[in-house]
Write a protein that holds these residues in place. Sequence first.
Motif, PDB file in Angstrom:
ATOM      1  N   LEU A 199     101.121 -17.673 -51.199  1.00 24.02           N
ATOM      2  CA  LEU A 199     100.084 -16.849 -50.600  1.00 24.02           C
ATOM      3  C   LEU A 199     100.517 -16.253 -49.269  1.00 24.02           C
ATOM      4  O   LEU A 199      99.941 -15.264 -48.807  1.00 24.02           O
ATOM      5  CB  LEU A 199      98.810 -17.668 -50.422  1.00 24.02           C
ATOM      6  N   GLY A 200     101.527 -16.832 -48.650  1.00 18.24           N
ATOM      7  CA  GLY A 200     102.008 -16.327 -47.373  1.00 18.24           C
ATOM      8  C   GLY A 200     103.308 -15.560 -47.433  1.00 18.24           C
ATOM      9  O   GLY A 200     103.891 -15.251 -46.393  1.00 18.24           O
ATOM     10  N   GLY A 201     103.799 -15.257 -48.639  1.00 15.27           N
ATOM     11  CA  GLY A 201     105.025 -14.472 -48.766  1.00 15.27           C
ATOM     12  C   GLY A 201     106.297 -15.283 -48.779  1.00 15.27           C
ATOM     13  O   GLY A 201     107.393 -14.723 -48.782  1.00 15.27           O
ATOM     14  N   VAL A 202     106.173 -16.614 -48.807  1.00 13.09           N
ATOM     15  CA  VAL A 202     107.353 -17.480 -48.868  1.00 13.09           C
ATOM     16  C   VAL A 202     107.732 -17.674 -50.335  1.00 13.09           C
ATOM     17  O   VAL A 202     106.937 -18.195 -51.116  1.00 13.09           O
ATOM     18  CB  VAL A 202     107.077 -18.841 -48.211  1.00 13.09           C
ATOM     19  N   THR A 203     108.919 -17.268 -50.693  1.00 16.66           N
ATOM     20  CA  THR A 203     109.354 -17.371 -52.088  1.00 16.66           C
ATOM     21  C   THR A 203     110.349 -18.495 -52.323  1.00 16.66           C
ATOM     22  O   THR A 203     110.603 -18.867 -53.466  1.00 16.66           O
ATOM     23  CB  THR A 203     109.974 -16.042 -52.548  1.00 16.66           C
ATOM     24  N   THR A 204     110.914 -19.038 -51.249  1.00 22.14           N
ATOM     25  CA  THR A 204     111.815 -20.184 -51.327  1.00 22.14           C
ATOM     26  C   THR A 204     111.535 -21.089 -50.143  1.00 22.14           C
ATOM     27  O   THR A 204     111.394 -20.612 -49.011  1.00 22.14           O
ATOM     28  CB  THR A 204     113.296 -19.746 -51.275  1.00 22.14           C
ATOM     29  N   LEU A 205     111.443 -22.386 -50.391  1.00 25.27           N
ATOM     30  CA  LEU A 205     111.339 -23.333 -49.290  1.00 25.27           C
ATOM     31  C   LEU A 205     112.293 -24.487 -49.537  1.00 25.27           C
ATOM     32  O   LEU A 205     112.663 -24.785 -50.671  1.00 25.27           O
ATOM     33  CB  LEU A 205     109.899 -23.820 -49.088  1.00 25.27           C
ATOM     34  N   VAL A 206     112.703 -25.127 -48.442  1.00 29.07           N
ATOM     35  CA  VAL A 206     113.560 -26.304 -48.517  1.00 29.07           C
ATOM     36  C   VAL A 206     112.803 -27.463 -47.882  1.00 29.07           C
ATOM     37  O   VAL A 206     112.365 -27.390 -46.736  1.00 29.07           O
ATOM     38  CB  VAL A 206     114.920 -26.079 -47.841  1.00 29.07           C
ATOM     39  N   ARG A 226     109.110 -30.858 -60.332  1.00 30.61           N
ATOM     40  CA  ARG A 226     109.634 -29.908 -61.318  1.00 30.61           C
ATOM     41  C   ARG A 226     108.593 -28.984 -61.938  1.00 30.61           C
ATOM     42  O   ARG A 226     108.795 -27.776 -62.028  1.00 30.61           O
ATOM     43  CB  ARG A 226     110.374 -30.683 -62.420  1.00 30.61           C
ATOM     44  N   ASP A 227     107.487 -29.507 -62.389  1.00 38.89           N
ATOM     45  CA  ASP A 227     106.547 -28.699 -63.162  1.00 38.89           C
ATOM     46  C   ASP A 227     105.353 -28.197 -62.370  1.00 38.89           C
ATOM     47  O   ASP A 227     104.389 -27.695 -62.948  1.00 38.89           O
ATOM     48  CB  ASP A 227     106.048 -29.508 -64.368  1.00 38.89           C
ATOM     49  N   GLN A 228     105.402 -28.303 -61.032  1.00 46.08           N
ATOM     50  CA  GLN A 228     104.224 -27.895 -60.265  1.00 46.08           C
ATOM     51  C   GLN A 228     104.524 -26.945 -59.118  1.00 46.08           C
ATOM     52  O   GLN A 228     103.626 -26.649 -58.322  1.00 46.08           O
ATOM     53  CB  GLN A 228     103.482 -29.134 -59.749  1.00 46.08           C
ATOM     54  N   VAL A 229     105.753 -26.421 -59.045  1.00 42.72           N
ATOM     55  CA  VAL A 229     106.085 -25.556 -57.909  1.00 42.72           C
ATOM     56  C   VAL A 229     105.839 -24.085 -58.249  1.00 42.72           C
ATOM     57  O   VAL A 229     106.214 -23.601 -59.309  1.00 42.72           O
ATOM     58  CB  VAL A 229     107.530 -25.780 -57.423  1.00 42.72           C
ATOM     59  N   SER A 230     105.215 -23.385 -57.313  1.00 48.01           N
ATOM     60  CA  SER A 230     104.913 -21.968 -57.485  1.00 48.01           C
ATOM     61  C   SER A 230     105.995 -21.067 -56.913  1.00 48.01           C
ATOM     62  O   SER A 230     105.994 -19.860 -57.170  1.00 48.01           O
ATOM     63  CB  SER A 230     103.578 -21.641 -56.810  1.00 48.01           C
ATOM     64  N   VAL A 231     106.884 -21.620 -56.105  1.00 50.36           N
ATOM     65  CA  VAL A 231     108.020 -20.885 -55.549  1.00 50.36           C
ATOM     66  C   VAL A 231     109.263 -21.748 -55.736  1.00 50.36           C
ATOM     67  O   VAL A 231     109.180 -22.905 -56.134  1.00 50.36           O
ATOM     68  CB  VAL A 231     107.807 -20.551 -54.057  1.00 50.36           C
ATOM     69  N   ASP A 232     110.429 -21.185 -55.456  1.00 48.25           N
ATOM     70  CA  ASP A 232     111.667 -21.942 -55.595  1.00 48.25           C
ATOM     71  C   ASP A 232     111.775 -22.975 -54.474  1.00 48.25           C
ATOM     72  O   ASP A 232     111.410 -22.708 -53.323  1.00 48.25           O
ATOM     73  CB  ASP A 232     112.871 -21.007 -55.569  1.00 48.25           C
ATOM     74  N   VAL A 233     112.295 -24.153 -54.811  1.00 47.13           N
ATOM     75  CA  VAL A 233     112.316 -25.281 -53.876  1.00 47.13           C
ATOM     76  C   VAL A 233     113.681 -25.951 -53.894  1.00 47.13           C
ATOM     77  O   VAL A 233     114.209 -26.280 -54.959  1.00 47.13           O
ATOM     78  CB  VAL A 233     111.228 -26.319 -54.238  1.00 47.13           C
ATOM     79  N   GLY A 234     114.251 -26.129 -52.716  1.00 46.94           N
ATOM     80  CA  GLY A 234     115.462 -26.927 -52.543  1.00 46.94           C
ATOM     81  C   GLY A 234     115.171 -28.119 -51.655  1.00 46.94           C
ATOM     82  O   GLY A 234     114.039 -28.305 -51.172  1.00 46.94           O
TER      83      GLY A 234
END
Length: 464
Positions: A95-102, A126-134
């Motif tokens: 919702l805030g424009g963040v497409t990847t977070l670590v 694994r099955d609950q992230v709306s953006v890419d996550v590292g």
Amino acid sequence: MRVARHRTGGQDVRAVAGRRVLVDGALRPATVHIEAGRITAVTSYDAGVAAGADVLLVPDTACVLPGVVDTHVHVNEPGRTEWEGFATATRAAALGGVTTLVDMPLNSLPATTSVAALRAKQEVARDQVSVDVGFWGGAVPESLGRLEELWEAGVFGFKCFLAPSGVEEFPALDEAGLRAALAEVAAFDGLLIVHAEDADVLDAAPHPPSRAYADFLLSRPPEAETAAIDRLLDGAAATGARVHVLHLSSARALDRLAAARGDGVRVSVETCPHYLCFAAEQIPDAAPAFKCCPPIRDEGNRDALWDGLTSGVIDMVVSDHSPATAQMKCAGDGDLQQAWGGISGLQVSFAAVAQEAGRRGIGIEQVSAWMSRSTADLIGLDTKGRIEVGADADLLVHDTAAPLTVAAEHLAHRNPISAYDGMALSASVTHTLVRGRVVAGLPNGPHSSDEPVPPAGRLLERTR
């Protein structure tokens, strides 16, 4: 009037067209073509594409920018999911424009200090992230000697503290531990990211029970940061390790950081939206939503941090989203020594920084570089944080025709507490795309952010 965030999407698009698209560091008319989640071409706006429901036409009031890459987020799951969790954190991100977070390695249980803990965290996410996550790994006394195992398992680097972390399962490194971690990380050319406050300086500072923000500020003096950064820079120079200073709060460290970089020390630096958007003079007493460590300092310090960004000494801006339950955040009934230290701002960080930058005559192109390109480059994600052929189609739309007054109770964060509550933003993020899929959109005006965001994200591992 306070309004909520916006409606969510879920549709794949094949093109995004706008008059102000950030390409090669400049805003220009362009059409971004997308196939299988990647950008396949960037053509002129007038060349256009065949109209259709899978084409996003952006109004002239809006900019199309690379999605934000936020490398400093505390998700806290598993173990402390009541503080936050992957579903709520990544919904707020989208919702805030963040497409990847670590995700940071502490506050979850177990902490990410072993391969087993990393795999447990990946499994629950694994099955609950709306953006890419590292994921970051942790350098604590018990994990020293085994850091390369975590590196090979895919973490992007290792976080350590030089003062107590606030949770007993993630202890700080003493002087010998810091040198050992630096030498170990240097051996495989990893990255050590450091909460740089000196424990001895903090212990010597006054910290009486108090509701006064001025007293809390005295308990975390600038000397705690400068002393710890000096130790880190000396160690990095001696070992050749690559290091990163987390959440720089005190501008007094800027000269020594610039000098060390000039001497060849491989050091990068981040600061955070709350240090750039708030100043101590404006913070009311007994307001734990503003408490963080290191703290928000005075107006002159804030101006100097902006100067550090524009001069290039500070490389990037990240949220340091560090939530907690209302019970923890408000512990002590206004006694700031007892309240949990951490600011929830993941959902509004980009828009808030963009607004403050604009007030200072700094263009949104530069804000995007600090919050997307530089952060992606820090962790080697060369398909993130840029609009170019071959990059992931991770995009945000920031529109001046969509002003927003932040209401904490309508943010997607699990706990409705935020220093940004009540902030009037003259523009906001209206659409977010993750690999070409609209995960958040505003087709019909403001809507509630508690609507589901599609789990379009993937788990990322370091590949180089």
